[in-house]
Design an enzyme around this catalytic site. Structure first.
Site, PDB file in Angstrom:
ATOM      1  CE1 TYR A   1      -3.229  -2.841   0.371  1.00 50.18           C
ATOM      2  CE2 TYR A   1      -3.452  -2.357   2.704  1.00 50.18           C
ATOM      3  CZ  TYR A   1      -3.809  -3.098   1.598  1.00 50.18           C
ATOM      4  OH  TYR A   1      -4.736  -4.092   1.722  1.00 50.18           O
TER       5      TYR A   1
ATOM      6  CG  PHE B   1     -13.402  -4.652  -1.664  1.00 56.12           C
ATOM      7  CD1 PHE B   1     -12.593  -3.597  -1.259  1.00 56.12           C
ATOM      8  CD2 PHE B   1     -13.096  -5.298  -2.848  1.00 56.12           C
ATOM      9  CE1 PHE B   1     -11.509  -3.191  -2.018  1.00 56.12           C
ATOM     10  CE2 PHE B   1     -12.003  -4.894  -3.622  1.00 56.12           C
ATOM     11  CZ  PHE B   1     -11.213  -3.847  -3.205  1.00 56.12           C
ATOM     12  N   PRO B   2     -15.849  -4.935   2.695  1.00 56.32           N
ATOM     13  CG  PRO B   2     -15.524  -4.165   4.889  1.00 56.32           C
ATOM     14  CD  PRO B   2     -14.778  -4.493   3.607  1.00 56.32           C
ATOM     15  CG  LEU B   3     -18.482  -0.789   4.406  1.00 56.56           C
ATOM     16  CD1 LEU B   3     -18.094   0.561   4.994  1.00 56.56           C
ATOM     17  CD2 LEU B   3     -19.824  -1.248   4.945  1.00 56.56           C
ATOM     18  N   GLY B   4     -18.304  -2.827  -0.073  1.00 61.68           N
ATOM     19  CA  GLY B   4     -18.335  -2.762  -1.524  1.00 61.68           C
ATOM     20  C   GLY B   4     -17.049  -2.314  -2.174  1.00 61.68           C
TER      21      GLY B   4
ATOM     22  CG  PHE C   1     -11.942   0.418  -5.583  1.00 62.96           C
ATOM     23  CD1 PHE C   1     -11.285   1.490  -4.984  1.00 62.96           C
ATOM     24  CD2 PHE C   1     -11.278  -0.796  -5.644  1.00 62.96           C
ATOM     25  CE1 PHE C   1     -10.003   1.368  -4.477  1.00 62.96           C
ATOM     26  CE2 PHE C   1      -9.984  -0.944  -5.148  1.00 62.96           C
ATOM     27  CZ  PHE C   1      -9.350   0.149  -4.557  1.00 62.96           C
ATOM     28  CB  THR C   2     -18.448  -0.769  -6.919  1.00 65.08           C
ATOM     29  OG1 THR C   2     -17.492  -0.715  -7.977  1.00 65.08           O
ATOM     30  CG2 THR C   2     -19.834  -0.487  -7.481  1.00 65.08           C
ATOM     31  N   PRO C   3     -19.235   1.165  -3.857  1.00 65.94           N
ATOM     32  CG  PRO C   3     -19.001   3.229  -2.809  1.00 65.94           C
ATOM     33  CD  PRO C   3     -18.795   2.543  -4.131  1.00 65.94           C
ATOM     34  CG  LEU C   4     -22.291  -2.952  -0.156  1.00 68.44           C
ATOM     35  CD1 LEU C   4     -22.532  -3.438   1.263  1.00 68.44           C
ATOM     36  CD2 LEU C   4     -22.495  -4.092  -1.141  1.00 68.44           C
TER      37      LEU C   4
END
Length: 291
Positions: free
Chosen positions: A63, A213-216, A218-221
């Site tokens: 990172y 990606f628990p919230l999506g 780079f593509t939010p839920l």
């Protein structure tokens, strides 16, 4: 009791961590490449997380590269005794910010030493091998050569525990024949539930599952059901998505990332949500509609 204590704890190898942790990926610059615009703000997020009770931080030396680990050291070293820092290796960054495989014995060994140096540690608590047969998702391929290197680094005392990331059930089974696997880190959230059976299998064996990606990502839920449930609970959709994960299985450890103190506090407040069976059932339907 702090807010995140309500989320409970889980044994990550020989350490006990709170189930709401923090993922440091967003502390680097845009595209997880280069330095952040405001390094002091990045350090403030880390200090706020630890002050709020977070004792599980997920990071990687690719990172930035190197940037995120250096910020963690600057903000938190010397580290609290209960803090578990989990890193991952097997990739490097191209000059254009691309993600490239780095899975040779030499590259894996160098990555462990880079993480040790940049984090200011003598030994890494947990190192995940991130499979890079496909950058975008799990792909079959033997991981024995790489885990043999990991096991050797463990014997040398540079690594305490070993985990896997971006892997298939077959690769997990292969890995467990080579060394103890303490956690699996794969893509999973309300709308992306390919690992449902795997999570339950790991729970029975006492192995932590850490969804990235628990919230999506780079593509939010986005879901009208999620928004409606959140409104009924006077919460944000992302808080509900995190609360659903906490309720989904006891071995799930969360590492939502952010570069904002306000957003961090919002994420941690998800521990206070207690979702009813009816709400869980409503939310479970999101994945079916997304398929």
């Amino acid at each position: 009791m702090t807010t995140i204590d309500k989320a409970g704890t889980y044994a990550l190898a020989d350490r006990t961590v709170r189930r709401l942790g923090y993922g440091a990926m967003q502390l680097a610059g845009p595209g997880v490449f280069g330095p952040p615009k405001d390094p002091e703000a990045a350090r403030a997020v880390l200090r706020e997380a630890v002050a709020a009770g977070v004792n599980h931080i997920d990071t990687s030396d690719f990172y930035g590269p190197h940037i995120t680990n250096q910020i963690i050291r600057e903000a938190l070293h010397p580290y609290p005794d209960d803090l578990v820092i989990v890193t991952k290796i097997s990739a490097r960054r191209g000059a254009d910010g691309s993600w490239l495989p780095a899975m040779s014995p030499e590259e894996l060994t160098q990555a462990v030493h880079d993480n040790l140096r940049n984090l200011g540690l003598d030994v890494l608590d947990v190192v995940n091998f991130r499979s890079m047969f496909d950058v975008h998702g799990p792909a079959e391929g033997s991981i024995e050569p790489q885990l043999t290197v990991f096991a050797d680094l463990q014997r040398k005392g540079l690594v305490r525990h070993i985990g896997l990331s971006n892997v298939t059930p077959a690769q997990i089974a292969e890995g467990r024949k080579i060394c103890d696997i303490v956690c699996v880190q794969n893509h999973y959230n309300l709308a992306h539930r390919h690992d449902d059976a795997l999570i339950d299998d790991l729970a029975r064996d006492g192995i932590a599952y850490v969804p990235f990606f628990p919230l999506g990502g780079f593509t939010p839920l986005q879901s009208s059901t999620l928004s409606n449930v959140a409104a009924s609970l006077r919460a944000t959709p992302m808080q509900v998505a995190l609360a659903w994960l906490l309720k989904r299985a006891p071995n799930i450890l969360l590492i939502p990332g952010t570069s904002s103190v306000a957003h961090l506090r919002e994420n941690l407040a998800a521990a206070e949500l207690d979702l009813s069976a009816q709400v869980m059932s409503e939310l479970d339907g999101i994945a079916a509609r997304a398929a």
